[in-house]
Enzyme design. Structure first.
Site, PDB file in Angstrom:
ATOM      1  N   THR A 125     -72.779  29.945 -12.620  1.00  0.00           N
ATOM      2  CA  THR A 125     -74.075  29.374 -13.316  1.00  0.00           C
ATOM      3  C   THR A 125     -75.261  30.294 -12.760  1.00  0.00           C
ATOM      4  O   THR A 125     -75.288  30.662 -11.703  1.00  0.00           O
ATOM      5  CB  THR A 125     -74.292  28.141 -13.188  1.00  0.00           C
ATOM      6  OG1 THR A 125     -75.661  27.864 -13.694  1.00  0.00           O
ATOM      7  CG2 THR A 125     -74.438  27.639 -11.635  1.00  0.00           C
ATOM      8  N   LEU A 128     -80.426  27.384 -10.646  1.00  0.00           N
ATOM      9  CA  LEU A 128     -80.577  26.600  -9.508  1.00  0.00           C
ATOM     10  C   LEU A 128     -80.338  25.171  -9.854  1.00  0.00           C
ATOM     11  O   LEU A 128     -79.905  24.245  -9.067  1.00  0.00           O
ATOM     12  CB  LEU A 128     -81.887  26.844  -8.931  1.00  0.00           C
ATOM     13  CG  LEU A 128     -82.144  28.110  -8.074  1.00  0.00           C
ATOM     14  CD1 LEU A 128     -83.482  28.281  -7.509  1.00  0.00           C
ATOM     15  CD2 LEU A 128     -80.735  28.512  -6.994  1.00  0.00           C
ATOM     16  N   ARG A 129     -81.039  24.606 -11.054  1.00  0.00           N
ATOM     17  CA  ARG A 129     -80.820  23.234 -11.766  1.00  0.00           C
ATOM     18  C   ARG A 129     -79.392  22.910 -11.660  1.00  0.00           C
ATOM     19  O   ARG A 129     -79.052  21.870 -11.146  1.00  0.00           O
ATOM     20  CB  ARG A 129     -81.506  22.985 -13.149  1.00  0.00           C
ATOM     21  CG  ARG A 129     -81.390  21.959 -13.422  1.00  0.00           C
ATOM     22  CD  ARG A 129     -81.821  22.002 -15.101  1.00  0.00           C
ATOM     23  NE  ARG A 129     -81.296  22.784 -15.822  1.00  0.00           N
ATOM     24  CZ  ARG A 129     -80.027  22.594 -16.674  1.00  0.00           C
ATOM     25  NH1 ARG A 129     -79.433  21.369 -16.288  1.00  0.00           N
ATOM     26  NH2 ARG A 129     -79.411  23.318 -17.251  1.00  0.00           N
ATOM     27  N   ARG A 130     -78.473  23.732 -12.200  1.00  0.00           N
ATOM     28  CA  ARG A 130     -77.167  23.373 -12.604  1.00  0.00           C
ATOM     29  C   ARG A 130     -76.478  23.411 -11.103  1.00  0.00           C
ATOM     30  O   ARG A 130     -75.890  22.403 -10.796  1.00  0.00           O
ATOM     31  CB  ARG A 130     -76.557  24.310 -13.582  1.00  0.00           C
ATOM     32  CG  ARG A 130     -77.166  24.017 -14.973  1.00  0.00           C
ATOM     33  CD  ARG A 130     -76.355  25.160 -15.874  1.00  0.00           C
ATOM     34  NE  ARG A 130     -76.732  25.011 -17.150  1.00  0.00           N
ATOM     35  CZ  ARG A 130     -77.095  25.828 -18.065  1.00  0.00           C
ATOM     36  NH1 ARG A 130     -76.889  27.370 -17.556  1.00  0.00           N
ATOM     37  NH2 ARG A 130     -77.344  25.726 -19.341  1.00  0.00           N
ATOM     38  N   ARG A 147     -74.321  36.099 -14.588  1.00  0.00           N
ATOM     39  CA  ARG A 147     -75.530  36.743 -15.602  1.00  0.00           C
ATOM     40  C   ARG A 147     -74.848  37.183 -16.904  1.00  0.00           C
ATOM     41  O   ARG A 147     -73.676  37.593 -16.931  1.00  0.00           O
ATOM     42  CB  ARG A 147     -76.379  37.598 -15.038  1.00  0.00           C
ATOM     43  CG  ARG A 147     -77.089  37.145 -13.742  1.00  0.00           C
ATOM     44  CD  ARG A 147     -78.447  36.177 -14.468  1.00  0.00           C
ATOM     45  NE  ARG A 147     -79.121  36.788 -15.299  1.00  0.00           N
ATOM     46  CZ  ARG A 147     -80.029  37.632 -15.452  1.00  0.00           C
ATOM     47  NH1 ARG A 147     -80.555  38.351 -14.216  1.00  0.00           N
ATOM     48  NH2 ARG A 147     -80.726  37.920 -16.472  1.00  0.00           N
ATOM     49  N   GLY A 148     -75.655  37.471 -17.992  1.00  0.00           N
ATOM     50  CA  GLY A 148     -74.959  37.880 -19.041  1.00  0.00           C
ATOM     51  C   GLY A 148     -75.166  36.973 -20.512  1.00  0.00           C
ATOM     52  O   GLY A 148     -75.415  35.711 -20.187  1.00  0.00           O
ATOM     53  N   ARG A 153     -70.163  36.005 -20.172  1.00  0.00           N
ATOM     54  CA  ARG A 153     -69.877  34.776 -19.140  1.00  0.00           C
ATOM     55  C   ARG A 153     -68.507  34.355 -19.321  1.00  0.00           C
ATOM     56  O   ARG A 153     -67.572  34.022 -18.412  1.00  0.00           O
ATOM     57  CB  ARG A 153     -70.984  33.793 -19.165  1.00  0.00           C
ATOM     58  CG  ARG A 153     -72.336  34.281 -18.720  1.00  0.00           C
ATOM     59  CD  ARG A 153     -73.350  33.059 -18.697  1.00  0.00           C
ATOM     60  NE  ARG A 153     -74.584  33.522 -18.839  1.00  0.00           N
ATOM     61  CZ  ARG A 153     -75.706  32.848 -18.415  1.00  0.00           C
ATOM     62  NH1 ARG A 153     -75.509  31.477 -18.042  1.00  0.00           N
ATOM     63  NH2 ARG A 153     -77.032  33.526 -18.514  1.00  0.00           N
ATOM     64  N   CYS A 240     -88.500  27.644 -15.867  1.00  0.00           N
ATOM     65  CA  CYS A 240     -87.254  27.247 -16.018  1.00  0.00           C
ATOM     66  C   CYS A 240     -86.225  27.613 -15.073  1.00  0.00           C
ATOM     67  O   CYS A 240     -85.025  27.490 -14.959  1.00  0.00           O
ATOM     68  CB  CYS A 240     -86.658  27.773 -17.363  1.00  0.00           C
ATOM     69  SG  CYS A 240     -86.642  29.606 -17.552  1.00  0.00           S
TER      70      CYS A 240
END
Length: 305
Positions: A125, A128-130, A147-148, A153, A240
């Site tokens: 992922t 940072l939230r996830r 990333r991507g 992904r 975000c």
């Protein structure tokens, strides 16, 4: 109505979302002419660094907002979760259509759910939230950045770089790729990003003709929920890419908002809910009470790490 130019990122998902919005506008105004302008953002160019380390707010919107301010495009379609809490003077959110599924989902190579992944499994992922919520639930897993675009992904997972990845459900549903989903993560396990699943139609605040048209595709229940979430975000001066989450639901006249702030390693999580009739007031008050519980210090620590 004059012909319009809409700005969008170049990804397949961004263009699919933009085409969906254009189709809704043509339902309101048959015969409307709209041309799509593809714009590359800083977040699209820098793919070898995690989003939290690229720095700055609006990584996926700033260049598009500048095109709006310069008059090169008439409106833009963003994923709401990409919009920082504050936006440039002269721009407004002209419409928020009905929200798609706001949850996060798990995709895994072996079809396993989060609770079934073997200890030491690598979960990808860029959020940072996830990351914080995965580790709070499963501290025995490894979380690595990915990333991507969606297809990139998914390909990296299939090639064996990751045992599982976590993505927003909305993107997969909009692309009609929901068959890839192994598990929809419950809200109490993975609180979504601010505005996740919603689209933001952004335009210039003095474009009254366009604002009148956009009003025809606005979904007020979604807009109220998103306003509460964004009020929470603004109170933390957030972007975000912080380990911060908020999700609101409208229940009659009231908005029920849950907010979360966490350490990236998931070892400390502050989570609280509140309800009220004024969505802006609910978002601000919830943030205030969570600051009193130490949420501000947690975010400061995450920014320094």
């Amino acid at each position: 109505m004059r012909s319009l130019i809409v700005g969008t990122r170049k990804s397949q998902l961004a263009m699919t979302q933009t085409s969906w919005v254009v189709d809704r506008l043509k339902e309101v105004k048959p015969g409307l002419e709209v041309r799509m302008e593809k714009i590359v953002t800083k977040g699209d160019r820098i793919l070898n660094v995690t989003l939290s380390k690229v720095g700055g707010k609006g990584l996926f919107v700033k260049e598009i907002e500048q095109a709006l301010l310069d008059g090169r495009i008439d409106f833009a379609v963003h994923s709401m979760k990409d919009l920082p809490g504050e936006m440039p003077e002269g721009l407004v959110i002209g419409a928020i259509p009905r929200r798609e599924n706001p949850r996060d989902v798990l995709l895994s190579r072996d079809g396993k759910m989060l609770a079934e992944l073997p200890p030491g499994s690598v979960v990808g992922t860029s959020s940072l939230r996830r990351q914080a919520q995965i580790l709070a639930s499963r501290p025995d897993l490894r979380v690595e950045p990915v990333r991507g675009n969606l297809d990139t992904r998914i390909r990296k997972m299939r090639e064996g770089q990751f045992d599982a990845i976590v993505l927003a459900a909305a993107g997969l549903y909009r692309m009609d790729w929901q068959s890839e989903i192994c598990e929809e993560l419950p809200i109490n396990v993975m609180l979504p990003a601010v505005g996740q699943g919603a689209l933001a139609i952004q335009c210039r605040e003095d474009d009254h003709e366009l604002l009148s048209l956009l009003a025809g595709i606005n979904h007020e229940q979604t807009a109220r929920a998103v306003r509460a979430e964004r009020a929470f975000l603004v109170a933390f001066e957030g972007s975000c890419h912080m380990p911060l989450a908020a999700y609101a639901e409208v229940d009659g006249e009231e908005v029920h908002l849950t907010g979360l702030v966490a350490q990236p390693d998931g070892k400390e999580v502050i989570k609280k809910s509140m309800r009220g009739k004024d969505e802006w007031a609910v978002g601000k008050q919830l943030a205030k009470e969570m600051r009193e519980l130490g949420a501000g210090q947690l975010l400061a620590l995450s920014e320094r790490s």
